[in-house]
Design an enzyme around this catalytic site. Structure first.
Site, mmCIF file in Angstrom:
data_model
loop_
_atom_site.group_PDB
_atom_site.id
_atom_site.type_symbol
_atom_site.label_atom_id
_atom_site.label_comp_id
_atom_site.label_asym_id
_atom_site.label_seq_id
_atom_site.Cartn_x
_atom_site.Cartn_y
_atom_site.Cartn_z
ATOM 1 N N ASP A 7 -11.803 -7.526 -22.480
ATOM 2 C CA ASP A 7 -12.201 -6.261 -21.928
ATOM 3 C C ASP A 7 -12.167 -5.376 -22.884
ATOM 4 O O ASP A 7 -11.801 -4.086 -22.901
ATOM 5 C CB ASP A 7 -11.181 -6.003 -20.723
ATOM 6 C CG ASP A 7 -11.912 -4.682 -20.026
ATOM 7 O OD1 ASP A 7 -12.820 -4.638 -19.784
ATOM 8 O OD2 ASP A 7 -11.016 -4.070 -19.237
ATOM 9 N N HIS A 20 -15.010 -2.854 -19.273
ATOM 10 C CA HIS A 20 -15.349 -2.323 -17.852
ATOM 11 C C HIS A 20 -15.762 -0.901 -17.815
ATOM 12 O O HIS A 20 -16.338 -0.708 -16.889
ATOM 13 C CB HIS A 20 -14.289 -2.736 -16.926
ATOM 14 C CG HIS A 20 -13.077 -1.895 -16.979
ATOM 15 N ND1 HIS A 20 -11.983 -2.035 -17.739
ATOM 16 C CD2 HIS A 20 -12.902 -0.597 -16.522
ATOM 17 C CE1 HIS A 20 -11.037 -1.396 -17.702
ATOM 18 N NE2 HIS A 20 -11.500 -0.426 -16.706
ATOM 19 N N SER A 41 -8.807 4.385 -18.674
ATOM 20 C CA SER A 41 -9.058 3.135 -19.095
ATOM 21 C C SER A 41 -9.905 3.229 -20.499
ATOM 22 O O SER A 41 -10.969 4.213 -20.456
ATOM 23 C CB SER A 41 -9.971 2.324 -18.120
ATOM 24 O OG SER A 41 -9.178 1.812 -17.052
#
Length: 372
Positions: free
Chosen positions: A151, A121, A225
Site C-alpha cells: 500500500d 489506496h 492516510s
C-alpha cells in the site's frame, strides 16, 4: 455544598480519633521499607512542537482524487470519505456536476523536484490527482507507481521553483515510548499535526504478508492516510496507513509503515514504476506446532507444481532459512526475485526432502485489495 456541610461533624470526629491514636499509626508507618529516591528516568520533554512543525509541515501535502462520472458510478462510496465532512461534498458533486470527489488523503515531498510518497489506496484508479501544499499552491500530479502489497505509492508534481521537502530517518532506532508527531489532512480539513508516543512495534493487523507496523497513540483519522510520522529531529520514520476504530475516528490505535520498509520500495517505484514479487503458486496454512507451514492446495502448472511440491507437504525452510508460519513463507516468496531458483526444505510423510522451485512472477490478482 449541602453534602459537605452534613459531613463536617463526621470529619471532625475522624480527625479527633486520629489524633488520639497517633502513636499507633506511627508504629505502623515505621514498618514500611526504606524507598530509593524517585529519580525521573525521563525529563526535559518537548515544551512545544512548534519548531518541528515549522520545519516539516511545508513539505506535507493534501491529496484529492477525482474520477469521471461514468467510471465512478461503478464504485461504492470510498471508506476514506464515508462518515466525514467530505461525504456530503461527494454526494453533492455526484448530483450536480457528475464529477466525483473520490477521496482525500495526505503525502509528503521527499525531494525538491516534487517526488511525493503516499498510500496506494489514496491514489489508485484515479483520473485526476490534485496536490495542495500548506502554502495553498495546487498542482496536478502524475502517478509514478504503486505497490499494492504494501500500500505504498509514489506520485510526482512539477514546479518552476524548488519545493520544500523532508528527509528520511532510521525507523530501526525508534523505540516504544519515543515521542513522535504525525502530520496530514484528517477529514479533508487541511494541514494538521498530532503528537503522541510509539505504543508498540511489529504489529501485524492482517492487511498483507508484509505487515510490520509501528503502533502510535497520536490521533490519526481518515484523511491522514499517506502522511508522515516524524521523530523529534524532523525526519520521516514511518508512513501513516491505517487505524483500528469502531467509530471511524481515532481511538488511539494508529498504524504506520516503518521507513526501513518504505524507503527501498519508494526507490524502486521511482525507477521502475512497479515492484516485481515472487510467486509460489500454492495455498498454505499454519500448523499446530508453528514449526513450518502446510501445503493445502497446489496451483496447476504453477511454480510449486512444476518443482514437485505436493498437497500435504510441510515447508520448514527456504534457502536454509527456517520458516515458522504461512505468513512468513508468503513474505519470503514475495520478497524473492522472480526467475531465480529457491531451495525449499520440506517434510513429506515425516521424511525431509529438498525441492528446487523456479520462483514465478506474482500475478496482480494475488494482491487482492492491496492492504485496504
Amino acid at each position: 455544598m449541602k453534602m459537605l456541610l452534613r459531613n463536617l461533624p463526621a470529619l471532625a470526629v475522624a480527625c479527633f480519633s486520629l489524633q488520639e491514636t497517633g502513636a499507633h499509626y506511627s508504629a505502623q508507618a515505621a514498618t514500611l521499607p526504606t524507598f530509593e529516591p524517585a529519580v525521573p528516568l525521563v525529563s526535559g520533554g518537548p515544551i512545544s512542537f512548534a519548531p518541528l512543525v515549522r520545519k516539516v509541515v511545508p513539505a506535507v501535502v493534501n491529496i484529492s482524487v477525482t474520477r469521471d462520472s461514468d467510471t465512478s458510478a461503478k464504485h461504492k462510496l470510498p471508506s476514506t470519505v464515508k462518515g466525514t465532512p467530505l461525504e456530503k461534498r461527494y454526494r453533492e458533486r455526484m448530483r450536480r456536476h457528475r464529477d466525483e470527489l473520490l477521496g482525500a488523503g495526505s503525502g509528503f515531498i521527499i525531494d525538491p523536484e516534487g517526488t511525493i510518497v503516499t498510500n496506494g489506496h489514496v491514489v489508485e484508479d484515479a483520473d485526476k490527482i490534485t496536490v495542495a501544499l500548506a502554502s495553498g499552491k495546487e498542482f496536478t500530479a502524475t502517478l509514478a507507481g504503486i505497490d499494492n502489497l504494501t500500500d505504498i505509492a509514489v506520485i510526482k508534481i512539477s514546479s518552476p521553483q524548488p519545493l520544500p521537502y523532508v528527509t528520511w530517518g532510521d525507523s530501526r532506532q525508534v523505540q516504544v515510548g519515543d515521542w513522535i508527531m504525525a502530520a496530514g489532512n484528517p477529514f479533508g480539513l487541511g494541514s494538521s499535526v498530532t503528537a503522541g508516543i510509539v505504543s508498540a512495534r511489529g504489529r501485524d493487523i492482517g492487511t498483507s504478508p508484509f505487515d510490520d507496523f509501528l503502533q502510535l497513540d497520536a490521533p490519526i483519522n481518515p484523511g491522514n492516510s499517506g502522511g508522515p510520522t516524524f521523530n523529534l529531529a524532523g525526519q520521516v520514520v514511518a508512513l501513516n496507513t491505517a487505524i483500528v476504530s469502531p467509530t471511524g475516528g481515532s481511538v488511539g490505535l494508529g498504524f504506520s509503515i516503518p521507513s526501513e520498509i518504505v524507503i527501498p520500495i519508494v526507490e524502486t517505484l521511482r525507477q521502475a514504476g512497479h515492484i516485481e514479487r515472487g510467486w509460489l503458486g500454492a495455498t498454505l496454512e499454519d500448523i499446530m506446532t508453528h514449526n513450518g507451514t502446510q501445503v493445502t492446495e497446489v496451483d496447476r502448472n504453477g511454480p510449486a507444481a512444476k518443482g514437485g511440491l505436493k498437497k500435504g507437504d510441510i515447508i520448514v525452510g527456504m534457502n536454509n532459512e527456517h520458516v515458522e508460519t504461512a505468513r512468513a513463507m508468503i513474505r519470503a516468496v514475495a520478497s524473492a526475485k522472480p526467475g531465480l531458483d529457491a531451495q525449499l526444505n520440506v517434510l513429506r510423510n515425516n521424511q525431509p526432502i529438498t525441492l528446487t522451485i523456479h520462483i514465478g512472477r506474482r500475478p496482480k490478482w494475488e494482491d487482492g485489495n492491496g492492504g485496504k
